[in-house]
Write an enzyme that holds these catalytic residues in place. Structure first.
Site, PDB file in Angstrom:
ATOM      1  N   ASP A   1       0.854  -1.195   0.000  1.00 60.71           N
ATOM      2  CA  ASP A   1       0.000   0.000   0.000  1.00 60.71           C
ATOM      3  C   ASP A   1       0.893   1.250   0.000  1.00 60.71           C
ATOM      4  O   ASP A   1       2.108   1.144   0.152  1.00 60.71           O
ATOM      5  CB  ASP A   1      -0.943  -0.015   1.220  1.00 60.71           C
ATOM      6  CG  ASP A   1      -0.191   0.046   2.551  1.00 60.71           C
ATOM      7  OD1 ASP A   1      -0.367  -0.847   3.387  1.00 60.71           O
ATOM      8  OD2 ASP A   1       0.585   1.002   2.744  1.00 60.71           O
TER       9      ASP A   1
ATOM     10  N   HIS B   1       8.720  -5.288  -1.488  1.00 57.13           N
ATOM     11  CA  HIS B   1       7.833  -6.234  -2.182  1.00 57.13           C
ATOM     12  C   HIS B   1       7.009  -5.561  -3.251  1.00 57.13           C
ATOM     13  O   HIS B   1       6.015  -6.120  -3.713  1.00 57.13           O
ATOM     14  CB  HIS B   1       6.905  -6.920  -1.168  1.00 57.13           C
ATOM     15  CG  HIS B   1       7.640  -7.836  -0.233  1.00 57.13           C
ATOM     16  ND1 HIS B   1       7.121  -8.228   0.975  1.00 57.13           N
ATOM     17  CD2 HIS B   1       8.855  -8.421  -0.334  1.00 57.13           C
ATOM     18  CE1 HIS B   1       7.986  -9.020   1.575  1.00 57.13           C
ATOM     19  NE2 HIS B   1       9.055  -9.160   0.810  1.00 57.13           N
TER      20      HIS B   1
ATOM     21  N   CYS C   1       0.516  -4.256 -23.075  1.00 57.61           N
ATOM     22  CA  CYS C   1       1.610  -3.441 -22.512  1.00 57.61           C
ATOM     23  C   CYS C   1       1.716  -2.157 -23.344  1.00 57.61           C
ATOM     24  O   CYS C   1       1.718  -2.220 -24.589  1.00 57.61           O
ATOM     25  CB  CYS C   1       2.912  -4.226 -22.606  1.00 57.61           C
ATOM     26  SG  CYS C   1       4.387  -3.213 -22.397  1.00 57.61           S
TER      27      CYS C   1
ATOM     28  N   GLY D   1       4.653  -4.299  13.291  1.00 57.25           N
ATOM     29  CA  GLY D   1       3.495  -4.954  12.674  1.00 57.25           C
ATOM     30  C   GLY D   1       3.847  -5.995  11.635  1.00 57.25           C
ATOM     31  O   GLY D   1       3.211  -6.061  10.580  1.00 57.25           O
TER      32      GLY D   1
ATOM     33  N   ASN E   1       4.498  -4.848  18.202  1.00 55.59           N
ATOM     34  CA  ASN E   1       3.532  -5.770  17.635  1.00 55.59           C
ATOM     35  C   ASN E   1       2.419  -6.009  18.655  1.00 55.59           C
ATOM     36  O   ASN E   1       2.543  -5.627  19.812  1.00 55.59           O
ATOM     37  CB  ASN E   1       4.268  -7.099  17.311  1.00 55.59           C
ATOM     38  CG  ASN E   1       3.530  -7.970  16.327  1.00 55.59           C
ATOM     39  OD1 ASN E   1       2.324  -8.162  16.476  1.00 55.59           O
ATOM     40  ND2 ASN E   1       4.220  -8.492  15.328  1.00 55.59           N
TER      41      ASN E   1
ATOM     42  N   GLU F   1       1.615  -9.096  19.273  1.00 53.23           N
ATOM     43  CA  GLU F   1       1.944 -10.411  19.831  1.00 53.23           C
ATOM     44  C   GLU F   1       3.404 -10.708  19.516  1.00 53.23           C
ATOM     45  O   GLU F   1       4.054  -9.957  18.794  1.00 53.23           O
ATOM     46  CB  GLU F   1       1.074 -11.476  19.148  1.00 53.23           C
ATOM     47  CG  GLU F   1       1.346 -11.501  17.642  1.00 53.23           C
ATOM     48  CD  GLU F   1       0.463 -12.473  16.866  1.00 53.23           C
ATOM     49  OE1 GLU F   1      -0.465 -13.039  17.458  1.00 53.23           O
ATOM     50  OE2 GLU F   1       0.716 -12.623  15.654  1.00 53.23           O
TER      51      GLU F   1
HETATM   52  C1  BV8 Z   1      12.759 -15.013  -1.819  1.00 56.09           C
HETATM   53  C2  BV8 Z   1       3.745  -9.138  -1.852  1.00 56.09           C
HETATM   54  C3  BV8 Z   1      14.804 -15.706  -2.752  1.00 56.09           C
HETATM   55  C4  BV8 Z   1       2.549  -9.887  -2.253  1.00 56.09           C
HETATM   56  C5  BV8 Z   1       4.766 -10.644  -0.300  1.00 56.09           C
HETATM   57  C6  BV8 Z   1      11.509 -21.423   4.101  1.00 56.09           C
HETATM   58  C7  BV8 Z   1      12.350 -20.703   4.892  1.00 56.09           C
HETATM   59  C8  BV8 Z   1      12.747 -19.429   4.525  1.00 56.09           C
HETATM   60  C9  BV8 Z   1      12.257 -18.858   3.355  1.00 56.09           C
HETATM   61  C10 BV8 Z   1      11.405 -19.574   2.600  1.00 56.09           C
HETATM   62  C11 BV8 Z   1      11.039 -20.870   2.941  1.00 56.09           C
HETATM   63  N1  BV8 Z   1      10.205 -21.312   1.973  1.00 56.09           N
HETATM   64  C12 BV8 Z   1      10.038 -20.354   1.025  1.00 56.09           C
HETATM   65  C13 BV8 Z   1      10.771 -19.311   1.395  1.00 56.09           C
HETATM   66  C14 BV8 Z   1      10.905 -18.058   0.703  1.00 56.09           C
HETATM   67  C15 BV8 Z   1       9.666 -17.204   0.866  1.00 56.09           C
HETATM   68  C16 BV8 Z   1       9.135 -17.217   2.264  1.00 56.09           C
HETATM   69  O1  BV8 Z   1       9.661 -16.565   3.151  1.00 56.09           O
HETATM   70  N2  BV8 Z   1       8.043 -17.986   2.463  1.00 56.09           N
HETATM   71  C17 BV8 Z   1       7.433 -18.064   3.757  1.00 56.09           C
HETATM   72  C18 BV8 Z   1       5.903 -18.172   3.577  1.00 56.09           C
HETATM   73  C19 BV8 Z   1       8.008 -19.268   4.484  1.00 56.09           C
HETATM   74  N3  BV8 Z   1      10.092 -15.872   0.542  1.00 56.09           N
HETATM   75  C20 BV8 Z   1      10.105 -15.500  -0.740  1.00 56.09           C
HETATM   76  O2  BV8 Z   1       9.711 -16.164  -1.651  1.00 56.09           O
HETATM   77  C21 BV8 Z   1      10.703 -14.124  -0.991  1.00 56.09           C
HETATM   78  N4  BV8 Z   1      11.695 -14.256  -2.001  1.00 56.09           N
HETATM   79  O3  BV8 Z   1      12.972 -15.651  -0.814  1.00 56.09           O
HETATM   80  O4  BV8 Z   1      13.579 -15.022  -2.929  1.00 56.09           O
HETATM   81  C22 BV8 Z   1      15.800 -14.702  -2.347  1.00 56.09           C
HETATM   82  C23 BV8 Z   1      16.051 -14.486  -0.996  1.00 56.09           C
HETATM   83  C24 BV8 Z   1      17.028 -13.557  -0.638  1.00 56.09           C
HETATM   84  C25 BV8 Z   1      17.727 -12.897  -1.626  1.00 56.09           C
HETATM   85  C26 BV8 Z   1      17.434 -13.121  -2.957  1.00 56.09           C
HETATM   86  C27 BV8 Z   1      16.482 -14.036  -3.323  1.00 56.09           C
HETATM   87  C28 BV8 Z   1       9.661 -13.152  -1.484  1.00 56.09           C
HETATM   88  C29 BV8 Z   1       8.630 -12.950  -0.417  1.00 56.09           C
HETATM   89  C30 BV8 Z   1       7.700 -11.831  -0.861  1.00 56.09           C
HETATM   90  C31 BV8 Z   1       6.303 -12.354  -1.044  1.00 56.09           C
HETATM   91  N5  BV8 Z   1       5.417 -11.229  -1.257  1.00 56.09           N
HETATM   92  N6  BV8 Z   1       4.052  -9.539  -0.517  1.00 56.09           N
HETATM   93  C32 BV8 Z   1       1.333  -9.220  -1.679  1.00 56.09           C
HETATM   94  O5  BV8 Z   1       1.431  -8.429  -0.737  1.00 56.09           O
HETATM   95  O6  BV8 Z   1       0.278  -9.544  -2.233  1.00 56.09           O
HETATM   96  S1  BV8 Z   1       4.880 -11.242   1.272  1.00 56.09           S
HETATM   97  C33 BV8 Z   1       3.487 -10.714   2.089  1.00 56.09           C
HETATM   98  O7  BV8 Z   1       3.319 -11.541   3.186  1.00 56.09           O
HETATM   99  C34 BV8 Z   1       3.652  -9.351   2.681  1.00 56.09           C
HETATM  100  O8  BV8 Z   1       4.317  -8.459   1.844  1.00 56.09           O
HETATM  101  C35 BV8 Z   1       4.389  -9.626   3.940  1.00 56.09           C
HETATM  102  O9  BV8 Z   1       5.765  -9.598   3.713  1.00 56.09           O
HETATM  103  C36 BV8 Z   1       3.975 -11.027   4.231  1.00 56.09           C
HETATM  104  C37 BV8 Z   1       3.039 -10.997   5.394  1.00 56.09           C
HETATM  105  O10 BV8 Z   1       3.825 -10.617   6.452  1.00 56.09           O
HETATM  106  P1  BV8 Z   1       3.414  -9.434   7.453  1.00 56.09           P
HETATM  107  O11 BV8 Z   1       3.565  -8.136   6.781  1.00 56.09           O
HETATM  108  O12 BV8 Z   1       4.220  -9.702   8.636  1.00 56.09           O
HETATM  109  O13 BV8 Z   1       1.872  -9.615   7.717  1.00 56.09           O
HETATM  110  P2  BV8 Z   1       1.198 -10.693   8.642  1.00 56.09           P
HETATM  111  O14 BV8 Z   1      -0.266 -10.600   8.397  1.00 56.09           O
HETATM  112  O15 BV8 Z   1       1.893 -12.012   8.470  1.00 56.09           O
HETATM  113  O16 BV8 Z   1       1.515 -10.208  10.132  1.00 56.09           O
HETATM  114  C38 BV8 Z   1       0.940  -9.019  10.616  1.00 56.09           C
HETATM  115  C39 BV8 Z   1       1.527  -8.772  11.981  1.00 56.09           C
HETATM  116  O17 BV8 Z   1       1.017  -7.524  12.454  1.00 56.09           O
HETATM  117  C40 BV8 Z   1       1.147  -9.816  13.006  1.00 56.09           C
HETATM  118  O18 BV8 Z   1       2.292 -10.157  13.771  1.00 56.09           O
HETATM  119  C41 BV8 Z   1       0.104  -9.109  13.892  1.00 56.09           C
HETATM  120  O19 BV8 Z   1       0.202  -9.518  15.239  1.00 56.09           O
HETATM  121  C42 BV8 Z   1       0.524  -7.681  13.760  1.00 56.09           C
HETATM  122  N7  BV8 Z   1      -0.570  -6.712  13.925  1.00 56.09           N
HETATM  123  C43 BV8 Z   1      -1.856  -6.833  13.487  1.00 56.09           C
HETATM  124  N8  BV8 Z   1      -2.535  -5.720  13.808  1.00 56.09           N
HETATM  125  C44 BV8 Z   1      -1.651  -4.875  14.428  1.00 56.09           C
HETATM  126  C45 BV8 Z   1      -0.402  -5.511  14.495  1.00 56.09           C
HETATM  127  N9  BV8 Z   1       0.680  -4.952  15.062  1.00 56.09           N
HETATM  128  C46 BV8 Z   1       0.517  -3.722  15.582  1.00 56.09           C
HETATM  129  N10 BV8 Z   1      -0.646  -3.033  15.549  1.00 56.09           N
HETATM  130  C47 BV8 Z   1      -1.752  -3.582  14.988  1.00 56.09           C
HETATM  131  N11 BV8 Z   1      -2.897  -2.903  14.978  1.00 56.09           N
END
Ligand code: BV8
Length: 222
Positions: free
Chosen positions: A88, A103, A130, A169, A195, A197
């Site tokens: 966003d 991202h 495109c 967050g 956060n 939690e």
């Molecule tokens: C990559 C765009 C290689 C899309 C997103 C196993 C181990 C390690 C890594 C991996 C693995 N298996 C696969 C992988 C790689 C993978 C990965 O990590 N997978 C996970 C699921 C295991 N990663 C990738 O593929 C990345 N690329 O690794 O390439 C590389 C690596 C290094 C160098 C070169 C190459 C690419 C990942 C990007 C994916 N795209 N976003 C879209 O948005 O539609 S990720 C997407 O999900 C978001 O962008 C964000 O990053 C993620 C969600 O995470 P959060 O933002 O943390 O959101 P979430 O809801 O999970 O948590 C919210 C938090 O806020 C909570 O804790 C909650 O308590 C808190 N909260 C809620 N309300 C409040 C609050 N806090 C405060 N106040 C509040 N009011």
């Protein structure tokens, strides 16, 4: 002081944008990991465009909250590098400049055929041509699972030099962002998380402030 902040979906939650965990990683009964991937897009581009059209429309109606505004204040008094996982534009709407969108952003469109980038329309469809090569290969300019995040060199450089790293967050589930605290800590930075939690990488932080970001971030910045 040199400060690096990483924000996640939680900072936008009180602006009305659903976090990934809030939807339990599901959208229209699809796992987000299946929609936000190149494979998902290749399999069903209309579904993926529908997912991002919905996100774009919701984001267009959202406004920054006190947490976004507090980070603008923080930048006035410190050498701040602001990295966001969010797609966003609430940081920019609050007045932050030079936001590092690792991202990508909902406002961007990319041609999967020729690499041309342009401002995304609110609604995108699979057969949109495109503007540069006219091929129907339009996709959101978003980093999907399995794709390399943007601006990593700049981020690693900031983490090498930062005195304080704060994650706001984010659940610490997605890499490489989830490894930023450990990277900074190993180089002597103080690591703080704000956060609701404990995050999945909670042990990487020295300190935690628990509560909603719209309260905790302004209190921390003050
Ligand atoms: C990559 C765009 C290689 C899309 C997103 C196993 C181990 C390690 C890594 C991996 C693995 N298996 C696969 C992988 C790689 C993978 C990965 O990590 N997978 C996970 C699921 C295991 N990663 C990738 O593929 C990345 N690329 O690794 O390439 C590389 C690596 C290094 C160098 C070169 C190459 C690419 C990942 C990007 C994916 N795209 N976003 C879209 O948005 O539609 S990720 C997407 O999900 C978001 O962008 C964000 O990053 C993620 C969600 O995470 P959060 O933002 O943390 O959101 P979430 O809801 O999970 O948590 C919210 C938090 O806020 C909570 O804790 C909650 O308590 C808190 N909260 C809620 N309300 C409040 C609050 N806090 C405060 N106040 C509040 N009011």
């Amino acid at each position: 002081m040199r400060i690096t902040v990483l924000t996640g979906a939680g900072i936008s939650a009180e602006s009305g944008l659903a976090t990934f965990r809030a939807v339990d990683g599901l959208w229209e009964n699809h796992r987000i990991e299946d929609v936000a991937t190149p494979q998902g897009f290749a399999a069903d581009p209309a579904l993926v465009h529908r997912f991002y059209n919905m996100r774009r429309a919701t984001a267009a109606g959202a406004r920054p909250n006190a947490a976004h505004h507090a980070l603008v204040d923080l930048a006035r008094h410190h050498d701040l590098t602001l990295v966001t996982q969010n797609v966003d534009s609430l940081h920019e709407q609050a007045g932050s400049t030079d936001v590092i969108h690792m991202h990508g952003a909902l406002t961007g469109a990319l041609c999967a055929a020729c690499g041309h980038r342009w401002p995304a329309p609110l609604e995108m469809r699979p057969d949109d041509p495109c503007p540069a090569c006219a091929r129907p290969a339009t996709r959101p300019d978003i980093v999907w699972f399995g794709e390399t995040p943007f601006h990593l060199d700049r981020i690693w450089d900031a983490l090498d030099r930062t005195e304080l790293f704060a994650a706001i967050g984010t659940s610490g589930n997605v890499h490489p962002a989830a490894g930023f605290a450990r990277h900074a800590r190993r180089r002597g930075a103080e690591c703080l998380e704000l956060n609701l939690e404990n995050s999945a990488n909670a042990r990487d932080f020295h300190r935690r402030i628990v509560g909603p970001a719209s309260r905790t971030v302004p209190e921390w910045v003050a």
